[in-house]
Scaffold this motif. Sequence first.
Motif, PDB file in Angstrom:
ATOM      1  N   VAL A 288      26.949   0.598  -8.032  1.00 11.16           N
ATOM      2  CA  VAL A 288      26.877   0.827  -6.585  1.00 11.16           C
ATOM      3  C   VAL A 288      26.287  -0.415  -5.926  1.00 11.16           C
ATOM      4  CG1 VAL A 288      25.547   2.038  -4.808  1.00 11.16           C
ATOM      5  CG2 VAL A 288      26.790   3.337  -6.506  1.00 11.16           C
ATOM      6  N   ALA A 289      26.884  -0.806  -4.791  1.00 13.59           N
ATOM      7  CA  ALA A 289      26.289  -1.819  -3.912  1.00 13.59           C
ATOM      8  C   ALA A 289      25.570  -1.103  -2.779  1.00 13.59           C
ATOM      9  CB  ALA A 289      27.353  -2.756  -3.359  1.00 13.59           C
ATOM     10  N   GLU A 290      24.254  -1.274  -2.710  1.00 18.69           N
ATOM     11  CA  GLU A 290      23.448  -0.625  -1.670  1.00 18.69           C
ATOM     12  C   GLU A 290      23.305  -1.571  -0.485  1.00 18.69           C
ATOM     13  OE1 GLU A 290      19.790   0.052  -3.632  1.00 18.69           O
ATOM     14  OE2 GLU A 290      20.440   1.899  -4.624  1.00 18.69           O
ATOM     15  N   GLU A 291      23.439  -1.025   0.737  1.00 15.78           N
ATOM     16  CA  GLU A 291      23.270  -1.812   1.963  1.00 15.78           C
ATOM     17  C   GLU A 291      21.904  -1.491   2.571  1.00 15.78           C
ATOM     18  OE1 GLU A 291      26.771  -1.466   4.583  1.00 15.78           O
ATOM     19  OE2 GLU A 291      27.625  -0.305   2.937  1.00 15.78           O
ATOM     20  N   TRP A 292      21.090  -2.533   2.796  1.00 15.19           N
ATOM     21  CA  TRP A 292      19.753  -2.381   3.364  1.00 15.19           C
ATOM     22  C   TRP A 292      19.685  -3.172   4.666  1.00 15.19           C
ATOM     23  CZ3 TRP A 292      16.030   0.749   1.163  1.00 15.19           C
ATOM     24  CH2 TRP A 292      16.319   1.233  -0.119  1.00 15.19           C
ATOM     25  N   ARG A 293      19.165  -2.525   5.705  1.00 13.84           N
ATOM     26  CA  ARG A 293      19.153  -3.127   7.040  1.00 13.84           C
ATOM     27  C   ARG A 293      17.739  -3.080   7.616  1.00 13.84           C
ATOM     28  NH1 ARG A 293      23.679  -0.811  10.776  1.00 13.84           N
ATOM     29  NH2 ARG A 293      24.853  -1.876   9.138  1.00 13.84           N
ATOM     30  N   ASP A 294      17.378  -4.133   8.370  1.00 11.26           N
ATOM     31  CA  ASP A 294      16.082  -4.136   9.054  1.00 11.26           C
ATOM     32  C   ASP A 294      16.067  -3.050  10.123  1.00 11.26           C
ATOM     33  OD1 ASP A 294      14.995  -6.202   7.621  1.00 11.26           O
ATOM     34  OD2 ASP A 294      15.706  -7.750   8.982  1.00 11.26           O
ATOM     35  N   SER A 295      15.011  -2.253  10.123  1.00 11.48           N
ATOM     36  CA  SER A 295      14.851  -1.193  11.120  1.00 11.48           C
ATOM     37  C   SER A 295      13.493  -1.332  11.781  1.00 11.48           C
ATOM     38  CB  SER A 295      14.967   0.183  10.455  1.00 11.48           C
ATOM     39  OG  SER A 295      14.822   1.224  11.403  1.00 11.48           O
ATOM     40  N   CYS A 296      13.431  -1.154  13.085  1.00 12.50           N
ATOM     41  CA  CYS A 296      12.204  -1.340  13.849  1.00 12.50           C
ATOM     42  C   CYS A 296      11.396  -0.045  13.899  1.00 12.50           C
ATOM     43  CB  CYS A 296      12.522  -1.769  15.282  1.00 12.50           C
ATOM     44  SG  CYS A 296      13.619  -3.196  15.373  1.00 12.50           S
ATOM     45  N   TYR A 297      10.077  -0.202  13.869  1.00 16.37           N
ATOM     46  CA  TYR A 297       9.204   0.937  14.120  1.00 16.37           C
ATOM     47  C   TYR A 297       7.894   0.419  14.699  1.00 16.37           C
ATOM     48  CZ  TYR A 297       6.573  -0.192   9.845  1.00 16.37           C
ATOM     49  OH  TYR A 297       5.804  -0.809   8.909  1.00 16.37           O
ATOM     50  N   ILE A 298       7.154   1.301  15.343  1.00 13.50           N
ATOM     51  CA  ILE A 298       5.896   0.937  15.999  1.00 13.50           C
ATOM     52  C   ILE A 298       4.734   1.354  15.106  1.00 13.50           C
ATOM     53  CG2 ILE A 298       4.421   1.295  18.015  1.00 13.50           C
ATOM     54  CD1 ILE A 298       6.894   1.761  19.656  1.00 13.50           C
ATOM     55  N   ASP A 299       3.798   0.422  14.878  1.00 22.57           N
ATOM     56  CA  ASP A 299       2.600   0.698  14.111  1.00 22.57           C
ATOM     57  C   ASP A 299       1.396   0.258  14.933  1.00 22.57           C
ATOM     58  OD1 ASP A 299       1.010   1.516  12.088  1.00 22.57           O
ATOM     59  OD2 ASP A 299       1.572  -0.035  10.651  1.00 22.57           O
ATOM     60  N   SER A 300       0.222   0.664  14.518  1.00 16.69           N
ATOM     61  CA  SER A 300      -1.010   0.291  15.217  1.00 16.69           C
ATOM     62  C   SER A 300      -1.821  -0.646  14.340  1.00 16.69           C
ATOM     63  CB  SER A 300      -1.841   1.529  15.568  1.00 16.69           C
ATOM     64  OG  SER A 300      -1.147   2.338  16.492  1.00 16.69           O
ATOM     65  N   VAL A 301      -2.359  -1.692  14.941  1.00 15.12           N
ATOM     66  CA  VAL A 301      -3.251  -2.609  14.245  1.00 15.12           C
ATOM     67  C   VAL A 301      -4.506  -2.759  15.099  1.00 15.12           C
ATOM     68  CG1 VAL A 301      -1.396  -3.869  13.131  1.00 15.12           C
ATOM     69  CG2 VAL A 301      -2.204  -4.621  15.355  1.00 15.12           C
ATOM     70  N   PHE A 302      -5.579  -3.232  14.478  1.00 13.28           N
ATOM     71  CA  PHE A 302      -6.825  -3.420  15.193  1.00 13.28           C
ATOM     72  C   PHE A 302      -7.004  -4.897  15.487  1.00 13.28           C
ATOM     73  CE2 PHE A 302      -7.535   0.728  13.374  1.00 13.28           C
ATOM     74  CZ  PHE A 302      -8.210   1.396  14.382  1.00 13.28           C
ATOM     75  N   VAL A 303      -7.166  -5.226  16.770  1.00 12.05           N
ATOM     76  CA  VAL A 303      -7.388  -6.582  17.243  1.00 12.05           C
ATOM     77  C   VAL A 303      -8.703  -6.597  18.015  1.00 12.05           C
ATOM     78  CG1 VAL A 303      -6.509  -8.489  18.615  1.00 12.05           C
ATOM     79  CG2 VAL A 303      -4.907  -7.017  17.378  1.00 12.05           C
ATOM     80  N   ASN A 304      -9.680  -7.333  17.472  1.00 14.56           N
ATOM     81  CA  ASN A 304     -11.027  -7.375  18.094  1.00 14.56           C
ATOM     82  C   ASN A 304     -11.586  -5.977  18.305  1.00 14.56           C
ATOM     83  OD1 ASN A 304     -10.879 -10.207  18.232  1.00 14.56           O
ATOM     84  ND2 ASN A 304      -9.828 -10.117  20.214  1.00 14.56           N
ATOM     85  N   GLY A 305     -11.334  -5.111  17.324  1.00 16.51           N
ATOM     86  CA  GLY A 305     -11.894  -3.772  17.381  1.00 16.51           C
ATOM     87  C   GLY A 305     -11.077  -2.773  18.172  1.00 16.51           C
ATOM     88  N   ASP A 306      -9.994  -3.228  18.829  1.00 20.18           N
ATOM     89  CA  ASP A 306      -9.167  -2.318  19.628  1.00 20.18           C
ATOM     90  C   ASP A 306      -7.857  -2.045  18.911  1.00 20.18           C
ATOM     91  OD1 ASP A 306     -11.061  -2.315  21.689  1.00 20.18           O
ATOM     92  OD2 ASP A 306     -10.193  -4.135  22.573  1.00 20.18           O
ATOM     93  N   SER A 307      -7.395  -0.813  19.016  1.00 18.26           N
ATOM     94  CA  SER A 307      -6.118  -0.436  18.433  1.00 18.26           C
ATOM     95  C   SER A 307      -4.988  -0.885  19.360  1.00 18.26           C
ATOM     96  CB  SER A 307      -6.045   1.082  18.232  1.00 18.26           C
ATOM     97  OG  SER A 307      -4.794   1.454  17.703  1.00 18.26           O
ATOM     98  N   VAL A 308      -4.055  -1.677  18.814  1.00 18.92           N
ATOM     99  CA  VAL A 308      -2.957  -2.239  19.599  1.00 18.92           C
ATOM    100  C   VAL A 308      -1.641  -1.862  18.940  1.00 18.92           C
ATOM    101  CG1 VAL A 308      -1.914  -4.347  20.508  1.00 18.92           C
ATOM    102  CG2 VAL A 308      -4.397  -4.164  20.328  1.00 18.92           C
ATOM    103  N   ALA A 309      -0.684  -1.401  19.755  1.00 22.73           N
ATOM    104  CA  ALA A 309       0.645  -1.080  19.231  1.00 22.73           C
ATOM    105  C   ALA A 309       1.420  -2.366  19.007  1.00 22.73           C
ATOM    106  CB  ALA A 309       1.399  -0.180  20.202  1.00 22.73           C
ATOM    107  N   MET A 310       2.122  -2.457  17.882  1.00 26.03           N
ATOM    108  CA  MET A 310       2.922  -3.643  17.595  1.00 26.03           C
ATOM    109  C   MET A 310       4.189  -3.233  16.865  1.00 26.03           C
ATOM    110  SD  MET A 310       1.150  -5.538  14.324  1.00 26.03           S
ATOM    111  CE  MET A 310       2.555  -6.599  14.157  1.00 26.03           C
ATOM    112  N   ILE A 311       5.180  -4.143  16.933  1.00 22.51           N
ATOM    113  CA  ILE A 311       6.470  -3.911  16.285  1.00 22.51           C
ATOM    114  C   ILE A 311       6.390  -4.360  14.831  1.00 22.51           C
ATOM    115  CG2 ILE A 311       8.758  -4.934  16.132  1.00 22.51           C
ATOM    116  CD1 ILE A 311       8.752  -2.660  17.910  1.00 22.51           C
ATOM    117  N   LYS A 312       6.940  -3.577  13.950  1.00 29.42           N
ATOM    118  CA  LYS A 312       7.133  -3.981  12.573  1.00 29.42           C
ATOM    119  C   LYS A 312       8.567  -3.649  12.172  1.00 29.42           C
ATOM    120  CE  LYS A 312       2.384  -3.562  10.832  1.00 29.42           C
ATOM    121  NZ  LYS A 312       1.518  -2.904   9.813  1.00 29.42           N
ATOM    122  N   THR A 313       9.029  -4.275  11.106  1.00 29.41           N
ATOM    123  CA  THR A 313      10.359  -3.971  10.596  1.00 29.41           C
ATOM    124  C   THR A 313      10.255  -3.610   9.127  1.00 29.41           C
ATOM    125  OG1 THR A 313      10.780  -6.287  10.068  1.00 29.41           O
ATOM    126  CG2 THR A 313      11.517  -5.508  12.233  1.00 29.41           C
TER     127      THR A 313
END
Length: 900
Positions: A288-313
């Motif tokens: 089998v040849a599997e097809e894998w594609r980049d997909s976007c989702y939103i995650d939270s990271v801490f910047v200077n103690g604050d939670s910030v939403a950011m894009i990840k793939t």
Amino acid sequence: MKKLLLLTTLFCLLFAFTEKASASHVAAGQIDVIHNDTGWVPCQFPDNYIVNARFYRECTGIDAPQSLQLIVESTCYGPTTYTLDPYSTIINGDTIGGGKALVSNCITGDGLPCTEEYIYRYYNPDGTFNVPLPGPCKDWSFSWAVNARPGNNENVNGGTFFVETKIDNSRPCDTIVTGATGIPPNDTCFNTTSYNNSAVFNDDRPVVTFCVGKKYKYFIGATDPDGDSLAYRMINPLSAAGTPVGFTAGYSLNDPLPVVNRPVSFDAKNGIMEFIPSQAFTGAFAYVAEEWRDSCYIDSVFVNGDSVAMIKTKKVLVGETARDTRLIFGTDCITNLPTFGNDPKDPNAPVDPNAPPIFSDDIVINCATREFNIRMNVTLQCSTLEPYGTDFRIVSGTPENPTGIFAIDSAWATNCKLNEFTNFTIRLFKPIGPGVYKIFIKTGDDFNTLQTKCGINVPEFTTINLTVVDNFKFSLNFDSIITCRPANPAPIAKVNFDDATFYSWYYKGNPIGGDSAQTQVVDSNGLWTVKVNVAGCEDEDDFIVDITQNRPVVVPNYYLCPEEIDTLRIRMDTVPQGSNHTFSWFNDKTGTFEIVSTQSILNASSFGRGGRFISNITLNNICVTADTFEIRANPVFVELGKDSVICSGDEYWLYNKKLPTYKKPEEYKYQWYINGFEEFGATNDSLYISRQGWYRLDVTKRGICFASDSVYITVADTLAQPKPVCSKITFKNGQIQQLFYWDAIPGADGYEVQEIKPNGERTDWIPANDLWGLHHLAFGAQKTLIVRAVNIEVNDDASCKYSKIGGAEACEVVVKSTNVFTPNGDGVNDFLSFDLIEVYPGSKLQVFNRWGKLIFEDANYHNDWNGDDAKEGTYFYILDINDPTQGILKGTVTLIRGGK
């Protein structure tokens, strides 16, 4: 009744399908699912799919079925059956059913297989091939099945042949925006693909043969039309969805082939298998040849103690294309070795490019060639060709007794596909001269010699005859150099051949002295020649130098009053008039001709209302000299700014804020006026002032353009120093209060204060908190206060913004007692009270009756004794104030109860 009818219909279809399916032995198969863009609207349901069902049969088996039954299903819809009919009778130039082997052959004799290919498609009434999907859904499965597999498969049991392709359209045209600016990887992430295609396998041969005992790299890889990443895995051959065909004894999913050092080496990242067949074998191999594609989702990271939403793939699986093939290992191996010849497409080979290749182990190339191509009549494996060229040696003389060795820079397959090639290129470090040479094969840095696609080693010292013919042809690629002086530097001629041994330059047949160089300054008109020698190959070419003298053109810039632009005439006085001159005028901003004229004098009005232009002079239709100039309608502007307030004694700078826009400032004159009178000697573009009044600046340009502006400058009041005092201290609403006041300061617009605690701690400057600004109420005992008057008319950094600071000490605190208290519950004078005792917490109170008996005591008195059960009368008290400056307070107090 409807259910019964449906079951009956399905049974009939299954029976008809089984009858057709049993009519062939299936060697291999796969399904291509291809999106058809025709008529498709982006980001809508992608229902336009063409399905190619690829069916491969053994030539000796029963005929291929007249049609195939395609099953399409998803999580949204149940199974739907489509009847597929044969699409074409010609595949890759071969007639289907004609017995032509579609196979990679490395074996002969009885083990040589024969396989035919059939393609089936769905036919719509309008002649199109789209499979009409039932409706929108994110995931789809396409499959077909035929009974039965060939009985000669050694690694799997017989059974129905089933193959399936899956595609996922769950992320059409999604867009995620986080707003998290500057956070990687992106502020905005797009899932833009709104449909999916199946992977396309690079090897179109469904049956591949290999020789026992030989080493192979077998590529099962594919490409993806959508740019998805691919990965590979081996799978069980299937008889139905999720139903594997059983492996025979000794074989399994992870060990499906008889190879040396089992199990077979399989790279899931690139689809490369490396193995050595250990015995004769025929069997199924599915993957089998599997097809894998980049997909976007939103995650939270801490910047200077604050939670910030950011894009990840992340990679998500969007498709699987299965392929069920046959691999055949044989002992009767094709042992053909290659014979070498000129590649007819090689421009360095002096042969007829239209003639068929002659494989005679003889290569002929042009003199001074550095890179040449060789063609073979046997296919080799790309992986055995060492890229640094160490598989080859080029010598003069013989390999055993070489008289010269010529270094090889690199070697590469001209068109490597599926690890196979028939053409390759050799690149030398330096060009080679005329003569006869030998190219012989050696064990390269990869510790092997070249191998054929069937794993046969090309023996060391296999020799190719190389003849270099003395037919070197050299061309400069230019016939003349034309330039103008002094506008341009002396021209330089350059030979466009980097590998020459030396260069010789001649002017009018006479040699030019100096070092042999690839470039030469050609500063004289006439015929020049250069000879190029490359490893003994020599040729020459010549060219004409034409240097024309031309005088430069100069046009000044014009910055005009608007009234002048209609009357000015522009001249190019430095150029003499004559029939061999052409004058051209360009708009520098657009690059287009505004005016073309043979005259050197033009009206400025011809250029509109001004801009940036280029004037060109062409001499004898060869040399062009130019000057860039501006014509600007530049009116006079004056702006002194807003009316302002300054402090007494300060010096204030007035200037024309539009001055930087002036061109040719020497053409402008200035005159200042104060209160309507001309200020003698004030003729600069700026003026320092210190007194109050009206100020005006007049500006003229060449006595033609005029503009004026004026401002009023006010001198602010000088503020006297406030003299605050503390006038009253009280205890109210549970806290000590001190009231400070001061007299009004003439000219002050308000007052600011700072409170200072006994420990020296200060507040910021704040406005006085009294309504009229002349009083300030400070909360807390023993605070001192400083006060300054404020002038709001001037800037914060002005010297007269604030007055001098005045200070006031805290109010004196004196604890006083009451003579009478009346604890009758009316809320008035119900407790024995001492004024300001709150300033001294921890003060001790003792109360005695007239006989000296202690009737009340409190070590931290807070004006909260109501007499308890004491009778009316006079009592004696002692108050020990918790402050050495206050001492002990003694006295009498009368208790009167009375009525409410």
